[in-house]
Write an enzyme that holds these catalytic residues in place. Structure first.
Site, PDB file in Angstrom:
ATOM      1  N   SER A 116      16.391 -41.354  -4.073  1.00  0.00           N
ATOM      2  CA  SER A 116      16.165 -41.271  -2.636  1.00  0.00           C
ATOM      3  C   SER A 116      17.407 -41.712  -1.876  1.00  0.00           C
ATOM      4  O   SER A 116      17.978 -42.763  -2.140  1.00  0.00           O
ATOM      5  CB  SER A 116      14.975 -42.162  -2.252  1.00  0.00           C
ATOM      6  OG  SER A 116      14.769 -42.127  -0.864  1.00  0.00           O
ATOM      7  N   GLY A 117      17.838 -40.882  -0.911  1.00  0.00           N
ATOM      8  CA  GLY A 117      19.023 -41.194  -0.121  1.00  0.00           C
ATOM      9  C   GLY A 117      20.295 -40.601  -0.659  1.00  0.00           C
ATOM     10  O   GLY A 117      21.372 -40.787  -0.080  1.00  0.00           O
ATOM     11  N   THR A 121      17.784 -33.358  -0.040  1.00  0.00           N
ATOM     12  CA  THR A 121      17.243 -32.453   0.990  1.00  0.00           C
ATOM     13  C   THR A 121      18.364 -31.739   1.730  1.00  0.00           C
ATOM     14  O   THR A 121      18.288 -30.530   1.994  1.00  0.00           O
ATOM     15  CB  THR A 121      16.374 -33.248   1.979  1.00  0.00           C
ATOM     16  OG1 THR A 121      15.308 -33.893   1.257  1.00  0.00           O
ATOM     17  CG2 THR A 121      15.776 -32.332   3.028  1.00  0.00           C
ATOM     18  N   ASN A 166      16.583 -44.577   2.570  1.00  0.00           N
ATOM     19  CA  ASN A 166      16.874 -43.311   3.249  1.00  0.00           C
ATOM     20  C   ASN A 166      15.987 -43.210   4.484  1.00  0.00           C
ATOM     21  O   ASN A 166      14.790 -43.465   4.431  1.00  0.00           O
ATOM     22  CB  ASN A 166      16.592 -42.135   2.296  1.00  0.00           C
ATOM     23  CG  ASN A 166      17.011 -40.801   2.887  1.00  0.00           C
ATOM     24  OD1 ASN A 166      17.560 -40.754   3.985  1.00  0.00           O
ATOM     25  ND2 ASN A 166      16.744 -39.738   2.179  1.00  0.00           N
ATOM     26  N   SER A 169      13.576 -39.738   3.880  1.00  0.00           N
ATOM     27  CA  SER A 169      13.336 -39.587   2.438  1.00  0.00           C
ATOM     28  C   SER A 169      12.178 -38.627   2.188  1.00  0.00           C
ATOM     29  O   SER A 169      11.103 -38.749   2.779  1.00  0.00           O
ATOM     30  CB  SER A 169      13.030 -40.956   1.830  1.00  0.00           C
ATOM     31  OG  SER A 169      12.690 -40.829   0.476  1.00  0.00           O
ATOM     32  N   SER A 170      12.396 -37.655   1.296  1.00  0.00           N
ATOM     33  CA  SER A 170      11.328 -36.732   0.900  1.00  0.00           C
ATOM     34  C   SER A 170      10.374 -37.476  -0.020  1.00  0.00           C
ATOM     35  O   SER A 170      10.779 -37.961  -1.076  1.00  0.00           O
ATOM     36  CB  SER A 170      11.908 -35.506   0.189  1.00  0.00           C
ATOM     37  OG  SER A 170      12.753 -34.786   1.044  1.00  0.00           O
ATOM     38  N   GLY A 396      14.636 -37.937  -8.131  1.00  0.00           N
ATOM     39  CA  GLY A 396      15.391 -38.242  -9.342  1.00  0.00           C
ATOM     40  C   GLY A 396      14.736 -39.376 -10.115  1.00  0.00           C
ATOM     41  O   GLY A 396      13.667 -39.890  -9.768  1.00  0.00           O
ATOM     42  N   GLU A 398      13.696 -42.878 -11.280  1.00  0.00           N
ATOM     43  CA  GLU A 398      13.496 -44.075 -10.466  1.00  0.00           C
ATOM     44  C   GLU A 398      13.301 -45.294 -11.356  1.00  0.00           C
ATOM     45  O   GLU A 398      12.455 -45.298 -12.258  1.00  0.00           O
ATOM     46  CB  GLU A 398      12.285 -43.904  -9.528  1.00  0.00           C
ATOM     47  CG  GLU A 398      12.519 -42.865  -8.443  1.00  0.00           C
ATOM     48  CD  GLU A 398      11.410 -42.851  -7.407  1.00  0.00           C
ATOM     49  OE1 GLU A 398      10.384 -43.522  -7.618  1.00  0.00           O
ATOM     50  OE2 GLU A 398      11.585 -42.164  -6.375  1.00  0.00           O
TER      51      GLU A 398
END
Length: 1085
Positions: A116-117, A121, A166, A169-170, A396, A398
């Site tokens: 994330s970040g 996206t 982020n 973040s998605s 990704g 984690e």
């Protein structure tokens, strides 16, 4: 594609190896280890090079700022260029994938991974925007492209949130298949979503927010919309919204809401659908505000009850649910087994669990419905076969301090992606070796299939055991699940727990209680089993499903189909783990049918700021993305390969036999080149169309020799250029000297010629002057002689004449002198008359110069005056003549008789002072007049009773006069002019006049009229003129006297005018003295 596969037709300077910052392709990194890998990333990041290759894989570093590398010029620069031809860029990968799809008919997929970040996206947006920019144009194509691009803001609003890592973040995985026709133009797309983080709806970690749409709705919706949704703008009024980070710097929730509304409209949402979606979002917020309290029952158990029913009522109104039905569903739970039904009460904790489960299910199903609705709008309409490009934007690997079921599922997905990545990379390498006829050697690498099997095995995999534990009757807890793992997976080399034999001791104290550890390909991850069973069950009580199904809201039956009482299914719904495993399996099959393209996203720091590169954080990401392992797999055989033509073009200067041109096949030239450079034979191999080099050091040696050779060639080129430049300069100087000399000689000769010419002209002028003076002298002499002869002759002739006429002179001279003198006097007299003006008003006339001209002087004055009066009258128009005739008639009537007359002389007679024909107020009155109105004026009609005046409209035609009301225009009196006997006025300067009617006439019954007007002279003149010109009536008498009688019906009243100062100013005032006398006071002159 090969790592340095360049186009021989392009210039060498465009090669990836030229002007590199660090190493553009990690396959060429030497030495290869983790430290050198990270150092190369740092070096390129510090120089704003955020993209690096690993063969055909793109590593993307998040710069946390805008860079000028995504302009339309950059799109054109990478369009239709070879992958390795320019510096690394995401556009190169997008262009390679698009051209392979369009030209080679190969379906493509672009896999974007990272934590994330890291910019996943944004990377997917860049890929889609590039494809949209380079594909075809047209109204329909542009509409499809716009819909595909505008689906992102909608999904981001409902599926993204602000996290610690982020701001956007998605919180879901997204896979989009973009479908193209045979020309490469987009036809539509299909979106699949994976594992929305629905637990965020009810609870967010500290410093994070709920999904964007909640904040956007409260910030950007109009007051009317919020009133309809029963919402308030204050975030603090909703339990599901965290307050510590509700406002995020750089995020404008109000503007984002407008963007989302516009995007939904472009994608194809109807206004009613948008309203329905917003109602469900509002319902989720209202659901979070419902709180419960315990209520004791007789059996000793506590039953939950809703505290404040206002939020429950508003939520039920939004969804169209009966309040009592939903309230019961929060207090009771119905359990069905075969033909039996049993209802149990819910305590407060279970009620809160049911509320949160309903909120999570409602939001996640709404999100799935949005994806389905978007797919309906953007799907391809044509039924023919489509080319497909898939874009996978998924979380990704984690590794957090506290890892739970979500991280376990995400890491399982990444294990599957790593597995397919290794398989496809090795398969691609092997296919190229076979195609080039190079011997294939087995590559040693870590195969993570054993880890995938540990998780997904249908019999003793962790997911299978979790499902089995969830379905097992009896008491099921997270600890019983962990015990089962310890029993089944005890001997697995990648599984560890506190009681596992793979741990360091019999009881491994490095592992906390209620935890297990898995050795993933990216490292060891510690999972806490707390919540595994509940999150896998993902239970929603059937009572709540049925309550939702009963709602009248347009979407609820689509979102909760299991709530249909007619279709009660007693089977347990599939678990979350089972569903995700199945969807991952479908995704893997889909990806294996496509040509993969990888983008590995890395974030350089946790502070979300530019220019900071944290080695430890990047190293952690490099490890769990397996990037170094990826390079080793790529380099396991031959690290570098290049077409013979490109290799020969690049290195031909290293051998005299190939420089400057090789006359033969490119492969023979490369063989000669490598032999001459003494490259060991074990360092390279010859393929069908490419040269393969095993060690990057060999390539760098060739590059160093090429660089040195280029320096020598540059020196040689400089020498030749300088010699050429000097020779050219010398020849230019020589040519310039010749030109300058020629021009100077020309200039000198021109000057010499001009001097000779000037001297010649001077001599010529002197000679011509001398000749001219001689001729002039001769002509003057001849002229004087001729004048002398003439003078002598004149004097002689004069003498003769005087002698001849002397005897006649004395008899005739006196008379001639007299006549001449009289003639001169008359001439002077007449010239003096020219100064007289043509104005008839001018009485000046020159004085007579002599007495004998007195008779002529008087007659001339009279004749001249008559003549200029005639000339003046000749300029008059008929209208102006009539005006002057009226003025003349007024003069005859009033001159020296009434004091008001002198002031009226200079005032023209206008006639229509009311503009009765133009004024719409008097349109009705004007239409009632049968003849042309000669005069229209405002007068005052004097009242006998008090002597005061009432305003009336006075209209005069050739046959009658009319008095009408000023305001309404209503006719008060209309009197024929034959009935008018006389008009009486005073001698003073007042405007009073009396219209006396003939006795016995039809109009005399009302009596005479005593009126007052500012235009008295004009009114009486026009009345007198009409009477004079009319042949069928008597002339109207004008009586001018300071005292006259006026007949008011049956009585006669005397009107008397006196001089004196009236109290109301300078105007005349009328006052009633008695029944027989009206006195008019006129100001003294």
């Amino acid at each position: 594609p090969s790592p340095v596969d360049t186009n021989p037709s392009m210039e060498v300077k465009t090669s990836l190896l030229d002007n590199m910052i660090g190493v553009g392709d990690m396959v060429l990194l030497e030495p290869l280890n983790e430290d050198s890998f990270i150092m190369n990333l740092r070096n390129r990041f510090d120089h704003n090079e955020i993209y690096t290759y690993i063969g055909s894989v793109v590593i993307s570093m998040n710069p946390y700022r805008s860079l000028p590398i995504y302009t339309p010029q950059k799109v054109e620069e990478y369009r239709n260029r070879n992958f390795y031809e320019l510096s690394p860029h995401i556009y190169a990968l997008a262009d390679e994938a698009y051209r392979s799809l369009r030209d080679q008919d190969k379906d493509q997929c672009i896999l974007i991974t990272g934590e994330s970040g890291a910019g996943k996206t944004e990377a997917s947006k860049l890929v889609m925007s590039y494809v949209a920019a380079v594909c075809g144009k047209g109204q329909e194509v542009n509409k499809v492209k716009e819909q595909l691009l505008q689906s992102n803001p909608v999904l981001e609003a409902f599926g993204n949130a602000k996290t610690m890592r982020n701001d956007n973040s998605s919180r879901f995985g997204k896979y989009m298949d973009i479908e193209f026709d045979f020309k490469g133009d987009p036809l539509g797309g299909v979106i699949s979503n994976y594992l929305l983080e629905k637990s965020r709806v009810c609870k967010q970690p500290r410093g994070e927010r709920n999904f964007h749409i909640f904040y956007q709705l409260l910030s950007g919706a109009s007051d009317d919309t919020l009133m309809k949704l029963k919402l308030d703008r204050d975030f603090s009024k909703y339990n599901y919204l965290s307050l510590d980070s509700a406002n995020v710097n750089g995020l404008d929730d109000a503007a984002s809401f407008r963007t989302v509304r516009n995007a939904m409209q472009i994608v194809g949402f109807m206004e009613a659908e948008v309203q329905s979606v917003l109602e469900l979002v509002a319902a989720v917020l209202k659901l979070g505000n419902i709180e419960f309290k315990p209520e004791s029952r007789v059996n000793g158990f506590d039953e939950s009850r809703v505290k404040d029913k206002n939020d429950l009522k508003e939520m039920c109104e939004l969804l169209g649910i009966e309040q009592s039905v939903l309230e019961r569903a929060f207090s009771y739970r119905t359990v069905e087994a075969k033909m039996e039904k049993m209802s149990t009460t819910l305590n407060v904790a279970q009620a809160y669990y049911a509320r949160d489960a309903l909120a999570k299910n409602l939001y996640s199903r709404l999100f799935s419905w949005l994806v389905t609705r978007i797919n309906e709008s953007i799907k391809a309409q044509a039924k023919t076969r489509h080319k497909v490009m898939g874009v996978l934007d998924i979380y990704g690997f984690e590794i957090f301090e506290d890892n739970s079921f979500e991280q376990f599922i995400i890491n399982y997905c990444n294990e599957k992606l790593q597995q397919i990545f290794i398989e496809l990379t090795l398969r691609e390498e092997q296919e190229e070796y076979i195609r080039e006829d190079i011997e294939w050697t087995n590559i040693e690498y870590f195969n993570n299939a054993v880890i995938c099997d540990l998780i997904e095995n249908n019999q003793n995999g962790i997911l299978a055991m979790l499902d089995e534990e969830c379905l097992r009757p009896g008491t099921v807890t997270d600890d019983t699940f962990l015990d089962k793992l310890n029993t089944i997976c005890a001997e697995h080399q990648h599984f560890e727990s506190r009681l596992n034999k793979n741990s360091k001791f019999l009881t491994d104290h490095s592992l906390p209680h209620s935890c297990f550890r898995i050795q993933h390909y990216a490292g060891k991850v510690l999972y806490r089993v707390e919540g595994f069973v509940d999150k896998n069950n993902d239970l929603l009580y059937r009572d709540l499903s049925q309550a939702m199904y009963k709602a009248t809201h347009s979407l609820m039956r689509q979102l909760f189909p299991e709530g249909n009482p007619a279709k009660v299914n007693l089977k347990r719904p599939p678990t979350a783990g089972f569903q995700f495993k199945a969807s991952v399996g479908v995704l893997m099959k889909n990806l294996q049918t496509k040509n993969p393209n990888y983008i590995r996203c890395i974030k350089p720091n946790d502070k979300k700021v530019a220019h900071i590169f944290t080695d430890s954080l990047v190293c952690h990401q490099v490890r769990y993305l397996g990037l170094v392992e990826n390079v080793r797999v790529r380099r396991a055989g031959y690290a570098f390969r290049q077409p013979y033509e490109s290799c020969l073009e690049r290195y031909k200067m290293l051998c005299k036999k190939t420089w400057p041109h090789w006359r033969g096949p490119a492969r023979d030239g490369v063989e000669v080149l490598l032999t001459d450079c003494s490259v060991p034979t074990e360092e390279f191999a010859y393929g069908r169309s490419k040269i393969f080099i095993r060690n990057p050091r060999t390539l760098f040696t060739l590059e160093e020799r090429r660089r040195a050779c280029l320096e020598d060639l540059a020196t040689l080129i400089q020498k030749i250029y300088r010699g050429w430049k000097s020779r050219t300069h010398f020849l230019l100087l020589k040519k310039s000297q010749v030109v300058v000399a020629a021009w100077y000689r020309r200039y000198a000769q021109q000057n010499k010629y001009q001097k000779i010419k000037s001297a010649t002209l001077v001599m010529q002028s002197f000679i011509r002057g001398w000749k001219a003076r001689n001729i002039l002298r001769q002509l003057k002499y001849e002229k004087r002689c001729k004048e002398a002869v003439t003078t002598i002759a004149a004097y002689w002739h004069g003498t003769q004449v005087r002698r001849e006429y002397r005897k006649f002179f004395r008899a005739n001279a006196g008379k001639k002198i007299y006549d001449f003198t009289i003639q001169r006097i008359m001439q002077k007299y007449f010239l003096g008359l020219k100064t007289t003006t043509m104005s008839p008003m001018d009485n000046s006339w020159p004085a007579k110069p002599y007495g004998f001209l007195e008779g002529a002087h008087t007659q001339l004055r009279r004749i001249f005056h008559l003549w200029r009066c005639k000339k003046y009258r000749g300029q008059f128009t008929e209208e102006k003549k009539a005006v002057y005739e009226e003025k003349l008639e007024a003069s005859e009537i009033f001159k020296d008789k009434k004091a008001l007359y002198p002031s009226s002389v200079s005032q023209p007679f206008k006639g229509d002072y009311l503009e009765i024909q133009k004024n719409p107020k008097y349109q009705k009155l004007n239409s009632a007049m049968e003849e042309k109105v000669l005069l229209a004026d405002l007068v005052n009609k004097i009242n006998r009773a008090n002597g005061k005046g009432s305003p009336r409209l006075f209209l005069l035609t050739k046959s009658n006069f009319v008095l009408a009301d000023q305001k309404t225009g209503q006719v008060k009196a209309s009197v024929p002019l034959p009935d008018l006997a006389s008009v009486s006025v005073s001698t003073q300067s007042d405007g009073f006049f009396a219209l006396k009617l003939k006795e016995g006439s039809a109009s005399a019954s009302k009596g005479d009229f005593l009126l007052s007007s500012e235009h008295l002279i004009e009114i009486i003149t026009k009345l007198h003129r009409i009477g004079t010109t009319a042949a069928d009536r008597d002339q109207i008498n004008i009586d001018i006297s300071d005292e006259f009688l006026v007949q008011f019906k049956q009585d006669k009243v005397c009107v008397k005018f006196i001089q004196g100062g009236p109290k109301n100013g300078n105007s005349a005032a009328c006052k009633r003295k008695n029944n027989r006398l009206l006195e008019v006071s006129v100001p003294s002159p």
